[in-house]
Design a protein around this motif. Structure first.
Motif, PDB file in Angstrom:
ATOM      1  N   ALA A   1       0.841  -1.205   0.000  1.00 57.22           N
ATOM      2  CA  ALA A   1       0.000   0.000   0.000  1.00 57.22           C
ATOM      3  C   ALA A   1       0.874   1.253   0.000  1.00 57.22           C
ATOM      4  N   ARG A   2       1.963   1.255   0.758  1.00 54.99           N
ATOM      5  CA  ARG A   2       2.886   2.402   0.768  1.00 54.99           C
ATOM      6  C   ARG A   2       3.547   2.574  -0.599  1.00 54.99           C
ATOM      7  N   ILE A   3       3.989   1.463  -1.180  1.00 53.56           N
ATOM      8  CA  ILE A   3       4.627   1.506  -2.504  1.00 53.56           C
ATOM      9  C   ILE A   3       3.631   2.016  -3.536  1.00 53.56           C
ATOM     10  N   GLN A   4       2.425   1.484  -3.510  1.00 52.91           N
ATOM     11  CA  GLN A   4       1.402   1.915  -4.457  1.00 52.91           C
ATOM     12  C   GLN A   4       1.100   3.403  -4.280  1.00 52.91           C
ATOM     13  N   GLY A   5       1.055   3.867  -3.045  1.00 59.01           N
ATOM     14  CA  GLY A   5       0.806   5.285  -2.786  1.00 59.01           C
ATOM     15  C   GLY A   5       1.861   6.170  -3.432  1.00 59.01           C
ATOM     16  N   LYS A   6       3.113   5.744  -3.367  1.00 65.40           N
ATOM     17  CA  LYS A   6       4.196   6.510  -3.991  1.00 65.40           C
ATOM     18  C   LYS A   6       4.074   6.499  -5.516  1.00 65.40           C
ATOM     19  N   LEU A   7       3.702   5.357  -6.065  1.00 68.77           N
ATOM     20  CA  LEU A   7       3.524   5.253  -7.511  1.00 68.77           C
ATOM     21  C   LEU A   7       2.373   6.145  -7.980  1.00 68.77           C
ATOM     22  N   VAL A   8       1.259   6.088  -7.275  1.00 66.00           N
ATOM     23  CA  VAL A   8       0.101   6.913  -7.623  1.00 66.00           C
ATOM     24  C   VAL A   8       0.466   8.390  -7.549  1.00 66.00           C
ATOM     25  N   GLU A   9       1.167   8.775  -6.511  1.00 63.31           N
ATOM     26  CA  GLU A   9       1.550  10.184  -6.356  1.00 63.31           C
ATOM     27  C   GLU A   9       2.489  10.621  -7.482  1.00 63.31           C
ATOM     28  N   ALA A  10       3.431   9.767  -7.856  1.00 60.17           N
ATOM     29  CA  ALA A  10       4.355  10.108  -8.950  1.00 60.17           C
ATOM     30  C   ALA A  10       3.594  10.270 -10.265  1.00 60.17           C
ATOM     31  N   LEU A  11       2.638   9.396 -10.533  1.00 58.61           N
ATOM     32  CA  LEU A  11       1.840   9.503 -11.755  1.00 58.61           C
ATOM     33  C   LEU A  11       0.930  10.730 -11.709  1.00 58.61           C
ATOM     34  N   ARG A  12       0.460  11.081 -10.521  1.00 60.15           N
ATOM     35  CA  ARG A  12      -0.385  12.270 -10.359  1.00 60.15           C
ATOM     36  C   ARG A  12       0.436  13.557 -10.549  1.00 60.15           C
ATOM     37  N   GLU A  13       1.683  13.542 -10.153  1.00 57.99           N
ATOM     38  CA  GLU A  13       2.540  14.730 -10.284  1.00 57.99           C
ATOM     39  C   GLU A  13       2.985  14.970 -11.723  1.00 57.99           C
ATOM     40  N   GLN A  14       3.077  13.899 -12.513  1.00 54.24           N
ATOM     41  CA  GLN A  14       3.515  14.052 -13.902  1.00 54.24           C
ATOM     42  C   GLN A  14       2.334  14.463 -14.765  1.00 54.24           C
ATOM     43  N   ASN A  15       2.405  15.670 -15.301  1.00 54.19           N
ATOM     44  CA  ASN A  15       1.350  16.098 -16.206  1.00 54.19           C
ATOM     45  C   ASN A  15       1.956  16.334 -17.584  1.00 54.19           C
ATOM     46  N   PHE A  16       1.114  16.609 -18.547  1.00 54.60           N
ATOM     47  CA  PHE A  16       1.585  16.729 -19.923  1.00 54.60           C
ATOM     48  C   PHE A  16       2.203  18.079 -20.233  1.00 54.60           C
ATOM     49  N   ALA A  17       2.055  19.045 -19.345  1.00 56.33           N
ATOM     50  CA  ALA A  17       2.707  20.345 -19.556  1.00 56.33           C
ATOM     51  C   ALA A  17       4.198  20.246 -19.245  1.00 56.33           C
ATOM     52  N   ASN A  18       4.576  19.346 -18.342  1.00 60.08           N
ATOM     53  CA  ASN A  18       5.990  19.270 -17.988  1.00 60.08           C
ATOM     54  C   ASN A  18       6.689  18.060 -18.598  1.00 60.08           C
ATOM     55  N   LEU A  19       6.262  17.692 -19.798  1.00 56.77           N
ATOM     56  CA  LEU A  19       6.977  16.660 -20.569  1.00 56.77           C
ATOM     57  C   LEU A  19       8.174  17.297 -21.253  1.00 56.77           C
TER      58      LEU A  19
END
Length: 131
Positions: A113-131
Motif C-alpha cells: 500500500a505504501r509503494i502503491q501510494g508513492k507510484l500513484v503520487e508520482a503519476l499524479r505529479e507528472q502532467n503533460f505540460a511538464n513533458l
C-alpha cells in the motif's frame, strides 16, 4: 507490473494532441506520428473521451482535441482511463481478495500500500505540460 500496450498508446496519443494543442487532429495523423495501429487508436480514444481528457469532433474533417489544458492532465488520469483503478496487488482494491483474510493487519499489504501510494503520487505529479 507492466502497463498494457493500450495505456502506452493512450499516453502517446495525448502527447500528440498536446503538441498540436488548439488544433483538430485526425486519427490518421495521431496514428502516423505516434506509430499506433489505427485499430488500437480507435479502441482507446473512447476511453479518453469518457474520462474527459479528449474531445471528439464529428463529421467530415473530424478529429480530436484536448478537452483540458496539458497541465490539468496527469499520467495517472490517462492510466486509470485505460486500465481502471491502479493496484499493484488485488487486495489493495478489495480486502475480500486477500486469501489471508486479514489485509489491514498484513505487513505485506501495508508495505505494498505504501509503494502503491508513492507510484500513484508520482503519476499524479507528472502532467503533460511538464513533458
Amino acid at each position: 507490473m507492466v502497463l498494457n500496450q493500450a495505456t502506452d498508446y493512450a499516453l502517446r496519443a495525448v502527447a500528440c494532441l498536446v503538441r498540436h494543442q488548439g488544433e483538430k487532429v485526425e486519427a490518421q495523423q495521431i496514428a502516423r506520428e505516434e506509430v499506433i495501429p489505427m485499430r488500437f487508436l480507435l479502441k482507446i480514444m473512447p476511453s479518453l473521451i469518457k474520462a474527459g481528457i479528449v474531445r471528439s469532433i464529428r463529421g467530415a474533417g473530424g478529429g480530436y482535441q484536448l478537452a483540458k489544458k496539458p497541465k490539468e492532465i496527469t499520467f495517472l488520469e490517462v492510466v486509470e482511463a485505460i486500465e481502471g483503478p491502479l493496484a499493484i496487488n488485488k487486495c489493495l482494491l478489495d480486502y475480500a481478495a486477500c486469501n489471508k483474510k486479514g489485509a489491514p493487519a498484513c505487513s505485506i499489504h501495508q508495505a505494498l500500500a505504501r509503494i502503491q501510494g508513492k507510484l500513484v503520487e508520482a503519476l499524479r505529479e507528472q502532467n503533460f505540460a511538464n513533458l
